[in-house]
Design a protein around this motif. Structure first.
Motif, PDB file in Angstrom:
ATOM      1  N   TYR A 243       0.848   2.898  -3.535  1.00  0.00           N
ATOM      2  CA  TYR A 243      -0.225   3.898  -3.491  1.00  0.00           C
ATOM      3  C   TYR A 243       0.279   5.233  -2.934  1.00  0.00           C
ATOM      4  O   TYR A 243       0.082   6.283  -3.536  1.00  0.00           O
ATOM      5  CB  TYR A 243      -1.386   3.387  -2.641  1.00  0.00           C
TER       6      TYR A 243
ATOM      7  N   PHE B 298       0.830  -1.201   0.000  1.00  0.00           N
ATOM      8  CA  PHE B 298       0.000   0.000   0.000  1.00  0.00           C
ATOM      9  C   PHE B 298       0.869   1.258   0.000  1.00  0.00           C
ATOM     10  O   PHE B 298       0.630   2.196  -0.776  1.00  0.00           O
ATOM     11  CB  PHE B 298      -0.918  -0.016   1.224  1.00  0.00           C
TER      12      PHE B 298
ATOM     13  N   PRO C  81      -3.477   9.876  -1.271  1.00  0.00           N
ATOM     14  CA  PRO C  81      -2.073   9.504  -1.035  1.00  0.00           C
ATOM     15  C   PRO C  81      -1.203  10.680  -0.622  1.00  0.00           C
ATOM     16  O   PRO C  81      -0.174  10.488   0.036  1.00  0.00           O
ATOM     17  CB  PRO C  81      -1.624   8.918  -2.379  1.00  0.00           C
TER      18      PRO C  81
ATOM     19  N   ARG D 172      -6.351  -0.072  -1.964  1.00  0.00           N
ATOM     20  CA  ARG D 172      -7.138   0.749  -1.037  1.00  0.00           C
ATOM     21  C   ARG D 172      -8.230  -0.093  -0.367  1.00  0.00           C
ATOM     22  O   ARG D 172      -8.479   0.035   0.839  1.00  0.00           O
ATOM     23  CB  ARG D 172      -7.777   1.916  -1.791  1.00  0.00           C
TER      24      ARG D 172
ATOM     25  N   ILE E  18      -4.422  -0.277  -7.893  1.00  0.00           N
ATOM     26  CA  ILE E  18      -4.412   0.749  -6.859  1.00  0.00           C
ATOM     27  C   ILE E  18      -5.729   0.741  -6.084  1.00  0.00           C
ATOM     28  O   ILE E  18      -5.761   0.822  -4.844  1.00  0.00           O
ATOM     29  CB  ILE E  18      -4.169   2.138  -7.474  1.00  0.00           C
TER      30      ILE E  18
END
Length: 478
Positions: free
Chosen positions: A263, A259, A328, A418, A414
């Motif tokens: 991201y 993550f 982000p 999330r 992506i």
């Protein structure tokens, strides 16, 4: 004397807590880093790693209850459960190291090696952690003292997690000198040595004091013991809750490095002290978690263990869901939300394991059969099943969303990261909070169980021509 006066020394509580520090130096490294290591360093696909995590739990479904039953039937001069900390400390450290040893095999050889080392590690983890967990139930007859002991346990556990959060990835970078495979190998060797030393300290500083009903009934079959557990409604509810809890935690642990790498954009650059973005958020979260643990006793006294656990679980779920809406670029907001959620979650493991000791005593009180080892082994199995489900889902869903290691990720990948880091863990946590509403034991019921068992254990000792010990009568040991 009232069972609540059966106090444990500070030294013994700290010594017991260090056992979970030892466990987490290896086990939390596996939970947080192994999927990332498999996909981005060792070269195993996310889907294959996810399948490995699930398949290994088929063996755990057999291994965990057998280990619990074996521990319940163990008789040594050191007790039933403590000896396993001494006997298995070194094998545990070795298996933890081997999981990250990075041998130079081909694609098929790597997958076989991953299966063998992961199976070995989970087997040894069960064999040392089930007795360690059950040990808490025979150190004191007091529910209040067990709650305190559980708090020390999880201060130890999350201190280990804090050190991993702070040090693991920086150590990988430092010791590997740019080679992540070498860095992982040396880092895990260091963690393994520390784990061995701490388990031996736990063995040396703890004592078993409580004689349960199983002592005089070792010929009862494991199958009958399992039937007693299945009739224990509070225990069944806690097992279901454990699966949901660890599923949500395992998913989040497994994808945390992914993550923040893909991201948030963590490229390993130091942003504070020696920490990169991933290490910093794990470190601040661990610190907040440890701070929350110190409120366990207050919340337990004010609301009762059940109500406190329900409230904290639901509040933590809301913090997990909030992450989905943080862009982000808002890294500082992520730190704050993660710290708040971690602080709220801090008391929950200590409350859970204190409740486990209550439901084990409920089983002895209700059915005349005390099986701490088996009860804790199946509870551990439920947690490992949760970790397997969570870890497996993380690997499979990464593959489903189109994740490709060490590449620029697609919009689908992506979005999947999330979801895996926020939405799915939050939904599972909410489910856990709802399940706990069915947990029936109140604080007054637990107090009555303590009183009745103290009297019953005293009579058991007298009937076997043994003078009742102070612990059996609910009195403080010297």
């Amino acid at each position: 004397m009232d069972p609540s006066s059966a106090k444990l020394s500070l030294k013994e509580k700290i010594g017991y807590g260090l056992g979970d520090t030892a466990s987490n130096f290896v086990f939390h490294s596996v939970n947080v880093l192994l999927l990332f290591y498999y996909t981005d360093v060792f070269g195993i696909s996310a889907a294959a790693a996810g399948t490995l995590f699930v398949v290994a739990r088929v063996w755990d479904a057999i291994n965990d209850p057998l280990m619990g039953a074996l521990a319940d039937r163990t008789h040594t001069r050191w007790g039933k459960y403590r000896p396993y900390l001494l006997w298995l400390a070194v094998p545990f450290g070795i298996c933890g190291y081997l999981a990250f040893a990075n041998p130079q095999f081909g694609e098929s050889g790597k997958l076989v090696y991953a299966y063998v080392t992961y199976f070995l590690l989970m087997t040894i983890y069960t064999a040392i952690n089930v007795p360690y967990s059950a040990l808490m139930g025979v150190m004191t007859p007091s529910s209040a003292e067990r709650t305190s002991l559980s708090s020390f346990r999880f201060v130890g556990a999350f201190s280990g997690q804090l050190l991993i959060s702070m040090g693991a990835l920086p150590l990988v970078k430092k010791l590997g000198e740019g080679d992540m495979a070498t860095g992982f190998k040396y880092t895990m060797a260091l963690f393994a040595v520390v784990a061995v030393i701490l388990f031996i300290i736990t063995f040396c500083t703890t004592r078993e004091r409580i004689q349960t009903a199983v002592e005089k009934q070792d010929k009862v079959s494991i199958g009958k013991d399992m039937l007693f557990l299945l009739k224990n409604r509070p225990w069944v509810i806690m097992v279901i809750a454990a699966i949901l809890t660890l599923s949500n935690a395992a998913i989040r642990w497994a994808v945390t490095p992914h993550f923040f790498k893909y991201y948030v954009g963590d490229d390993g650059t130091t942003v504070f002290w020696f920490l990169d973005r991933t290490s910093l958020i794990m470190t601040t979260g661990s610190l907040a978690f440890i701070a929350g643990i110190f409120f366990t006793g207050m919340l337990s006294r004010r609301f009762g263990k059940r109500n406190a656990l329900i409230g904290l679980t639901i509040l933590n779920a809301l913090s997990l869901l909030a992450f989905y809406f943080i862009p982000p670029s808002a890294y500082s907001t992520m730190i704050v939300v993660n710290a708040i959620g971690s602080f709220i979650a801090g008391p929950t493991p200590a409350l859970v394991w204190a409740i486990y000791t209550d439901v084990v005593e409920y089983g002895e009180w209700r059915f005349g059969r005390g099986t701490p080892g088996l009860a804790f082994s199946v509870a551990t199995l439920a947690q490992q099943l949760g970790i397997a489900v969570g870890g497996g889902m993380a690997g499979w869903l990464l593959h489903f969303y189109g994740f490709q290691a060490n590449q620029l990720q697609s919009e689908s990948a992506i979005s999947g990261l999330r979801t895996l880091f926020s939405l799915l863990p939050g939904i599972l946590a909410l489910g856990n909070g709802l399940v706990l509403f069915w947990y029936p034991l109140t604080e007054s019921t637990v107090a009555q169980i303590e009183s009745d068992l103290a009297e019953r254990r005293g009579k058991l000792a007298i009937s076997n021509d043994e003078p009742p010990t102070k612990a059996m009568l609910g009195e403080a040991p010297n």
